[in-house]
Design a protein around this motif. Structure first.
Motif, mmCIF file in Angstrom:
data_model
loop_
_atom_site.group_PDB
_atom_site.id
_atom_site.type_symbol
_atom_site.label_atom_id
_atom_site.label_comp_id
_atom_site.label_asym_id
_atom_site.label_seq_id
_atom_site.Cartn_x
_atom_site.Cartn_y
_atom_site.Cartn_z
ATOM 1 N N ALA A 19 15.955 58.669 42.412
ATOM 2 C CA ALA A 19 15.382 57.417 43.757
ATOM 3 C C ALA A 19 15.669 55.917 43.412
ATOM 4 O O ALA A 19 15.266 54.985 42.428
ATOM 5 C CB ALA A 19 14.022 56.999 43.552
ATOM 6 N N PHE A 20 17.247 55.973 43.362
ATOM 7 C CA PHE A 20 18.539 54.702 43.078
ATOM 8 C C PHE A 20 18.590 53.254 43.446
ATOM 9 O O PHE A 20 17.396 52.617 42.952
ATOM 10 C CB PHE A 20 19.241 55.388 42.311
ATOM 11 N N ILE A 21 17.374 53.630 44.737
ATOM 12 C CA ILE A 21 17.359 52.067 45.646
ATOM 13 C C ILE A 21 15.857 51.775 45.274
ATOM 14 O O ILE A 21 16.199 50.554 44.784
ATOM 15 C CB ILE A 21 17.296 52.505 47.259
ATOM 16 N N ASP A 22 15.111 52.042 44.567
ATOM 17 C CA ASP A 22 13.340 52.258 44.159
ATOM 18 C C ASP A 22 13.663 51.602 43.168
ATOM 19 O O ASP A 22 12.585 50.374 42.545
ATOM 20 C CB ASP A 22 12.941 52.814 43.825
ATOM 21 N N ALA A 23 14.472 52.560 42.001
ATOM 22 C CA ALA A 23 14.927 51.448 40.897
ATOM 23 C C ALA A 23 15.993 50.288 40.620
ATOM 24 O O ALA A 23 15.167 49.383 40.108
ATOM 25 C CB ALA A 23 15.569 52.404 39.921
ATOM 26 N N HIS A 24 16.352 49.685 41.789
ATOM 27 C CA HIS A 24 17.391 48.342 41.701
ATOM 28 C C HIS A 24 16.272 47.637 41.607
ATOM 29 O O HIS A 24 16.692 46.790 40.382
ATOM 30 C CB HIS A 24 17.783 48.486 42.683
ATOM 31 N N MET A 49 26.899 53.320 39.977
ATOM 32 C CA MET A 49 27.450 54.331 39.936
ATOM 33 C C MET A 49 27.273 55.476 41.041
ATOM 34 O O MET A 49 27.867 55.857 41.668
ATOM 35 C CB MET A 49 27.886 54.835 38.471
ATOM 36 N N GLU A 50 26.446 55.613 40.439
ATOM 37 C CA GLU A 50 25.287 57.106 42.544
ATOM 38 C C GLU A 50 25.700 56.724 43.713
ATOM 39 O O GLU A 50 25.476 57.299 44.453
ATOM 40 C CB GLU A 50 23.947 56.744 41.751
ATOM 41 N N VAL A 51 24.946 54.726 43.386
ATOM 42 C CA VAL A 51 25.476 54.269 45.286
ATOM 43 C C VAL A 51 26.888 54.059 45.449
ATOM 44 O O VAL A 51 27.227 53.689 46.302
ATOM 45 C CB VAL A 51 24.548 53.496 45.392
ATOM 46 N N GLY A 52 28.086 54.638 44.779
ATOM 47 C CA GLY A 52 29.319 54.370 45.108
ATOM 48 C C GLY A 52 29.613 53.491 44.908
ATOM 49 O O GLY A 52 31.175 53.082 45.561
ATOM 50 N N LEU A 402 31.122 66.798 51.482
ATOM 51 C CA LEU A 402 30.418 65.833 52.408
ATOM 52 C C LEU A 402 30.435 64.740 52.415
ATOM 53 O O LEU A 402 30.202 63.409 53.220
ATOM 54 C CB LEU A 402 29.050 66.587 52.493
ATOM 55 N N GLN A 403 30.810 63.940 50.724
ATOM 56 C CA GLN A 403 31.114 62.713 50.605
ATOM 57 C C GLN A 403 32.477 62.130 50.852
ATOM 58 O O GLN A 403 32.458 60.564 51.188
ATOM 59 C CB GLN A 403 30.784 62.521 49.056
ATOM 60 N N ASN A 404 32.962 62.568 51.286
ATOM 61 C CA ASN A 404 34.832 62.148 52.240
ATOM 62 C C ASN A 404 34.802 62.286 53.784
ATOM 63 O O ASN A 404 34.225 63.078 53.979
ATOM 64 C CB ASN A 404 36.040 63.674 51.967
ATOM 65 N N PRO A 405 34.700 60.633 53.858
ATOM 66 C CA PRO A 405 34.632 60.354 54.961
ATOM 67 C C PRO A 405 35.530 60.954 56.102
ATOM 68 O O PRO A 405 35.289 61.119 57.850
ATOM 69 C CB PRO A 405 34.671 59.030 54.913
ATOM 70 N N PHE A 406 36.803 61.552 55.076
ATOM 71 C CA PHE A 406 37.615 61.421 55.948
ATOM 72 C C PHE A 406 38.144 63.142 56.695
ATOM 73 O O PHE A 406 38.819 63.242 58.041
ATOM 74 C CB PHE A 406 38.970 61.239 55.420
ATOM 75 N N THR A 407 36.950 63.644 56.033
ATOM 76 C CA THR A 407 36.819 65.347 56.668
ATOM 77 C C THR A 407 35.459 65.337 57.564
ATOM 78 O O THR A 407 35.609 67.009 57.521
ATOM 79 C CB THR A 407 36.733 65.853 55.446
#
Length: 522
Positions: A19-24, A49-52, A402-407
């Protein structure tokens, strides 16, 4: 106001639950109360790092290291991980050297360093770290999976197979290991009933897609091509329905490529001739070309480098989360192309310590063809072109991240054909610019007449003829792409017209290419 200790505990719990957004905001609150709270900077680095945002993570973790030398070891490991996400091989190597001087590492830290080393192509070193992790804790299936992955990249398929099998024995629901097993050349038909049962049990769509691809590979090995296509179509459609695939942004990017390439060149660029870029659609023979070139004594394999795209993005100053879109591309044409070229050479300096040249084989660098021409005018660029139907089927059969926006296009065969048409038009327009260091190589010609084609390619690259370039099966360099098994074989024509196995599913895209005038590659 909550106590710092409470905020800290709560933030760690949220991060562990992803829950990275909540931890921020909790971590930011800690830093406001105590600007020298080292672990808060570290946790904020983990979140970024986890949010790119690995570049920002690097700055934050470095700050944590400065504030608390006692926690150096853990902070150092995640700093190595962050640098690996930016594909900065030299930094990863240097920091790993510091980490290795410490004693008594936990299995998790060892595994984390191994993953980072694997990501930047240091597979031998990664295997050592995975083995140390397994020696300390033989109950973690992920350790065996990671060990097997590194072994597979190095062509040590028997070791990889045993490791994946051990991972499945430890956890029969460990989906990634099933897919990894089926990627190896030998059939594992005995696992198909387990996969058929498992695909109906797992709720995670990504895991279902992994299993669908694994089952399709086994169906293909049994010559059941219709079954293979059907299960891929079913689960790829499920994935396509739930992701936000912005094909309009994709089309806008290609439109911008055509327009901006016509603008005048106003800078000299970086004079280095060290890089040899190999580009093209995935599954078009880019890995084979890389193996041919890296078999030469004067050429080092950099594998798939992201350094050029990262350097371009850094110079644009755009807020876009994508490495490349229309906004980033437009801003890139206003950037200092000479500095882009110089920084790219600096980032890749470790690759050319003992060789005059290195191969950067990232297929999607075809999107940067004109920027490469401007930033590195002396760099050689080879673009692979393969039969459109074989290329599209190859992309549809491939499990991309699925994290690759090009594919995302590869989730649908019709969209894959449209993407190929965009690619085809773009590289031919670029070819019309008559850049002297750009060459299109047709896959079918290469595998049908390898010696004459390779002689021509080496001449283009200003490299003397070496017989080793014809015998790629003897190349022991690691391979981390989808062709990791095939390129261990001698050059052959077995993959030509593979698309015919999937008729009539290919009828519509075959008609599309004929209507577009994209058929015989002439």
């Amino acid at each position: 106001m909550k106590r710092i200790s409470d905020l800290h505990s709560q933030a760690i719990k949220l991060i562990n639950n992803k829950a990275f957004i909540d931890a921020h905001p909790l971590v930011v609150n800690i830093i406001r109360q105590d600007p020298e709270h080292a672990d808060a900077y570290f946790l904020l680095g983990i979140i970024n790092m986890e949010v790119g945002q690995p570049e920002k993570a690097i700055q934050l973790i470095e700050k944590a290291r400065q504030l608390d030398a006692d926690s150096e070891r853990e902070y150092l490991v995640y700093l190595i991980k962050a640098y690996s996400l930016t594909r900065n091989r030299e930094k990863v190597e240097n920091l790993e050297g510091i980490f290795s001087q410490h004693k008594s590492h936990s299995p998790l830290l060892l595994d984390t360093v191994g993953v980072a080393l694997n990501k930047v192509g240091l597979h031998h070193q990664a295997m050592d770290y995975y083995q140390q992790a397994i020696d300390q804790d033989a109950s973690k299936e992920s350790f065996y999976y990671n060990y097997g992955t590194a072994a597979k990249f190095l062509g040590r398929f028997d070791i990889a197979r045993k490791a994946f099998k051990q991972a499945i024995e430890l956890n029969p629901h460990y989906v990634k290991a099933y897919f990894a097993m089926t990627e190896l050349s030998e059939s594992v038909a005995e696992l198909v009933p387990d996969m058929q049962k498992l695909i109906s049990q797992v709720n995670n769509p990504d895991e279902q897609l992994h299993l669908a691809h694994a089952m399709a590979k086994e169906y293909e090995k049994q010559n059941h091509y219709q079954d293979a296509f059907s299960i891929l179509k079913q689960y790829k459609q499920h994935t396509l329905n739930r992701i936000k695939y912005d094909h309009q942004a994709e089309d806008s990017l290609f439109d911008a490529l055509h327009t901006l390439a016509e603008s005048p060149i106003q800078q000299q660029g970086c004079a280095s001739n060290q890089p040899i870029f190999v580009v093209g659609m995935p599954r078009s023979g880019t890995t084979l070309m890389e193996r041919i070139l890296s078999s030469h004594s004067m050429v080092y394999s950099g594998e798939e480098l992201h350094d050029f795209s990262i350097t371009v993005k850094a110079h644009t100053g755009t807020a876009s989360k994508r490495l490349l879109d229309k906004a980033v591309l437009t801003a890139a044409y206003q950037a200092d192309h000479t500095q882009i070229g110089k920084q790219y050479i600096q980032r890749t300096a470790a690759l050319s310590k003992e060789h005059p040249h290195f191969v950067d084989k990232l297929p999607f660098n075809f999107l940067y063809l004109d920027l490469i021409r401007r930033a590195l005018p002396n760099a050689k660029v080879i673009c692979m072109l393969r039969d459109p139907l074989d290329t599209c089927i190859g992309n549809f059969r491939q499990l991309f991240s699925l994290q690759n926006p090009f594919t995302a296009y590869a989730l649908d065969l019709d969209r894959t054909a449209q993407y190929y048409q965009r690619f085809y038009r773009w590289v031919h327009q670029f070819n019309d610019l008559q850049h002297p260091n750009f060459k299109i190589v047709r896959y079918e010609s290469l595998v049908t007449s390898p010696e004459s084609q390779i002689r021509d390619i080496l001449s283009f690259c200003n490299l003397p003829w070496q017989q080793a370039c014809l015998q790629v099966e003897n190349n022991s360099a690691p391979v981390s792409t989808a062709s990791k098994v095939q390129v261990r074989e001698p050059i052959n024509t077995k993959s030509i017209e593979r698309w015919k196995r999937y008729q009539p599913h290919t009828d519509e895209i075959e008609a599309f290419f004929k209507a577009q005038g994209i058929g015989e590659l002439s």
